[in-house]
Design a protein around this motif. Sequence first.
Motif, PDB file in Angstrom:
ATOM      1  N   LEU A  36       0.852  -1.186   0.000  1.00 46.66           N
ATOM      2  CA  LEU A  36       0.000   0.000   0.000  1.00 46.66           C
ATOM      3  C   LEU A  36       0.890   1.239   0.000  1.00 46.66           C
ATOM      4  O   LEU A  36       1.823   1.347   0.813  1.00 46.66           O
ATOM      5  CB  LEU A  36      -0.892  -0.015   1.240  1.00 46.66           C
ATOM      6  CG  LEU A  36      -1.744   1.238   1.497  1.00 46.66           C
ATOM      7  CD1 LEU A  36      -2.746   1.442   0.369  1.00 46.66           C
ATOM      8  CD2 LEU A  36      -2.437   1.122   2.845  1.00 46.66           C
ATOM      9  N   VAL A  37       0.596   2.168  -0.889  1.00 44.13           N
ATOM     10  CA  VAL A  37       1.392   3.396  -0.991  1.00 44.13           C
ATOM     11  C   VAL A  37       0.467   4.544  -1.334  1.00 44.13           C
ATOM     12  O   VAL A  37      -0.575   4.344  -1.962  1.00 44.13           O
ATOM     13  CB  VAL A  37       2.503   3.231  -2.057  1.00 44.13           C
ATOM     14  CG1 VAL A  37       1.909   3.045  -3.444  1.00 44.13           C
ATOM     15  CG2 VAL A  37       3.485   4.376  -2.027  1.00 44.13           C
ATOM     16  N   PHE A  45       2.450  -7.477 -16.225  1.00 49.20           N
ATOM     17  CA  PHE A  45       1.058  -7.178 -16.528  1.00 49.20           C
ATOM     18  C   PHE A  45       0.359  -6.818 -15.225  1.00 49.20           C
ATOM     19  O   PHE A  45       0.887  -7.067 -14.137  1.00 49.20           O
ATOM     20  CB  PHE A  45       0.373  -8.397 -17.159  1.00 49.20           C
ATOM     21  CG  PHE A  45       0.831  -8.700 -18.556  1.00 49.20           C
ATOM     22  CD1 PHE A  45       2.045  -9.326 -18.789  1.00 49.20           C
ATOM     23  CD2 PHE A  45       0.044  -8.359 -19.652  1.00 49.20           C
ATOM     24  CE1 PHE A  45       2.474  -9.600 -20.078  1.00 49.20           C
ATOM     25  CE2 PHE A  45       0.464  -8.635 -20.946  1.00 49.20           C
ATOM     26  CZ  PHE A  45       1.675  -9.254 -21.155  1.00 49.20           C
ATOM     27  N   ARG A  46      -0.831  -6.249 -15.339  1.00 48.96           N
ATOM     28  CA  ARG A  46      -1.608  -5.955 -14.145  1.00 48.96           C
ATOM     29  C   ARG A  46      -3.083  -6.161 -14.425  1.00 48.96           C
ATOM     30  O   ARG A  46      -3.527  -6.070 -15.579  1.00 48.96           O
ATOM     31  CB  ARG A  46      -1.341  -4.531 -13.651  1.00 48.96           C
ATOM     32  CG  ARG A  46      -1.811  -3.438 -14.595  1.00 48.96           C
ATOM     33  CD  ARG A  46      -1.342  -2.075 -14.091  1.00 48.96           C
ATOM     34  NE  ARG A  46      -1.816  -0.990 -14.940  1.00 48.96           N
ATOM     35  CZ  ARG A  46      -1.441   0.282 -14.790  1.00 48.96           C
ATOM     36  NH1 ARG A  46      -0.605   0.624 -13.813  1.00 48.96           N
ATOM     37  NH2 ARG A  46      -1.917   1.200 -15.609  1.00 48.96           N
ATOM     38  N   GLN A  47      -3.809  -6.437 -13.353  1.00 49.32           N
ATOM     39  CA  GLN A  47      -5.252  -6.628 -13.481  1.00 49.32           C
ATOM     40  C   GLN A  47      -5.946  -5.991 -12.291  1.00 49.32           C
ATOM     41  O   GLN A  47      -5.713  -6.385 -11.146  1.00 49.32           O
ATOM     42  CB  GLN A  47      -5.610  -8.113 -13.576  1.00 49.32           C
ATOM     43  CG  GLN A  47      -7.070  -8.358 -13.889  1.00 49.32           C
ATOM     44  CD  GLN A  47      -7.333  -9.797 -14.311  1.00 49.32           C
ATOM     45  OE1 GLN A  47      -6.532 -10.701 -14.048  1.00 49.32           O
ATOM     46  NE2 GLN A  47      -8.450 -10.021 -14.983  1.00 49.32           N
ATOM     47  N   THR A  57      -3.586   0.905  -9.121  1.00 51.44           N
ATOM     48  CA  THR A  57      -3.991  -0.157  -8.211  1.00 51.44           C
ATOM     49  C   THR A  57      -4.403  -1.397  -8.990  1.00 51.44           C
ATOM     50  O   THR A  57      -5.264  -1.330  -9.871  1.00 51.44           O
ATOM     51  CB  THR A  57      -5.151   0.311  -7.323  1.00 51.44           C
ATOM     52  OG1 THR A  57      -4.689   1.369  -6.476  1.00 51.44           O
ATOM     53  CG2 THR A  57      -5.680  -0.830  -6.471  1.00 51.44           C
ATOM     54  N   ALA A  58      -3.779  -2.526  -8.672  1.00 53.13           N
ATOM     55  CA  ALA A  58      -4.044  -3.774  -9.393  1.00 53.13           C
ATOM     56  C   ALA A  58      -3.197  -4.881  -8.782  1.00 53.13           C
ATOM     57  O   ALA A  58      -2.301  -4.619  -7.970  1.00 53.13           O
ATOM     58  CB  ALA A  58      -3.706  -3.622 -10.875  1.00 53.13           C
ATOM     59  N   VAL A  59      -3.477  -6.096  -9.209  1.00 55.87           N
ATOM     60  CA  VAL A  59      -2.561  -7.202  -8.967  1.00 55.87           C
ATOM     61  C   VAL A  59      -1.571  -7.219 -10.127  1.00 55.87           C
ATOM     62  O   VAL A  59      -1.987  -7.199 -11.283  1.00 55.87           O
ATOM     63  CB  VAL A  59      -3.300  -8.549  -8.869  1.00 55.87           C
ATOM     64  CG1 VAL A  59      -2.295  -9.688  -8.690  1.00 55.87           C
ATOM     65  CG2 VAL A  59      -4.296  -8.529  -7.722  1.00 55.87           C
ATOM     66  N   GLN A 111       2.261 -15.715  -9.473  1.00 53.50           N
ATOM     67  CA  GLN A 111       0.975 -15.722  -8.769  1.00 53.50           C
ATOM     68  C   GLN A 111       0.428 -14.319  -8.553  1.00 53.50           C
ATOM     69  O   GLN A 111      -0.735 -14.160  -8.201  1.00 53.50           O
ATOM     70  CB  GLN A 111       1.122 -16.439  -7.414  1.00 53.50           C
ATOM     71  CG  GLN A 111       1.661 -15.583  -6.277  1.00 53.50           C
ATOM     72  CD  GLN A 111       3.127 -15.207  -6.416  1.00 53.50           C
ATOM     73  OE1 GLN A 111       3.849 -15.761  -7.246  1.00 53.50           O
ATOM     74  NE2 GLN A 111       3.584 -14.268  -5.601  1.00 53.50           N
ATOM     75  N   GLY A 112       1.255 -13.309  -8.751  1.00 56.17           N
ATOM     76  CA  GLY A 112       0.804 -11.932  -8.622  1.00 56.17           C
ATOM     77  C   GLY A 112       1.106 -11.328  -7.270  1.00 56.17           C
ATOM     78  O   GLY A 112       1.250 -12.028  -6.263  1.00 56.17           O
ATOM     79  N   THR A 113       1.220 -10.010  -7.262  1.00 60.09           N
ATOM     80  CA  THR A 113       1.409  -9.270  -6.022  1.00 60.09           C
ATOM     81  C   THR A 113       0.531  -8.022  -6.071  1.00 60.09           C
ATOM     82  O   THR A 113       0.448  -7.348  -7.105  1.00 60.09           O
ATOM     83  CB  THR A 113       2.894  -8.907  -5.813  1.00 60.09           C
ATOM     84  OG1 THR A 113       3.072  -8.294  -4.531  1.00 60.09           O
ATOM     85  CG2 THR A 113       3.420  -7.964  -6.889  1.00 60.09           C
ATOM     86  N   GLN A 114      -0.142  -7.733  -4.964  1.00 55.05           N
ATOM     87  CA  GLN A 114      -1.114  -6.641  -4.929  1.00 55.05           C
ATOM     88  C   GLN A 114      -0.410  -5.301  -4.723  1.00 55.05           C
ATOM     89  O   GLN A 114       0.430  -5.155  -3.822  1.00 55.05           O
ATOM     90  CB  GLN A 114      -2.116  -6.864  -3.795  1.00 55.05           C
ATOM     91  CG  GLN A 114      -3.104  -5.732  -3.592  1.00 55.05           C
ATOM     92  CD  GLN A 114      -4.132  -5.651  -4.707  1.00 55.05           C
ATOM     93  OE1 GLN A 114      -4.713  -6.661  -5.100  1.00 55.05           O
ATOM     94  NE2 GLN A 114      -4.384  -4.449  -5.214  1.00 55.05           N
TER      95      GLN A 114
END
Length: 126
Positions: A11-12, A35-37, A89-91, A118-121
């Motif tokens: 969180l930033v 990539f982001r989602q 903001t995304a994974v 696996q992604g990072t939020q």
Amino acid sequence: QVQLVESGGGLVQAGGSLRLSCAASRRTFYAMGWFRQAPGKEREFVAAISGSGDSTYYADSVKGRFTISRDNAKNTVDLQMNSLKPDDTAVYYCAADKDSAGIVYRTYLSSRYDIWGQGTQVTVSA
């Protein structure tokens, strides 16, 4: 098969910075992408880097704010994100294109990439 693990999300506040890292289970010279989602949206391309690290490509939405880099000695691909916005903001996912060592035509297509982490939020508050 190479495995990818992302880290560094969090969180930033808007205007802040984060550095994401993608660690590969072994050395690879595949082209790599981030990539982001976001919730309710399709996965979108952020940035790509060639196997040697000497070529990069960015989505217009992040150009000038994000920097992709890689350290093949450490088997890592990083994404430095500056001047973050709430829309960022995304994974975030890193991915490998096993069929390419360079930045290729339509490198922004997620279908080009065979291996995914696996992604990072990443959450950017206003």
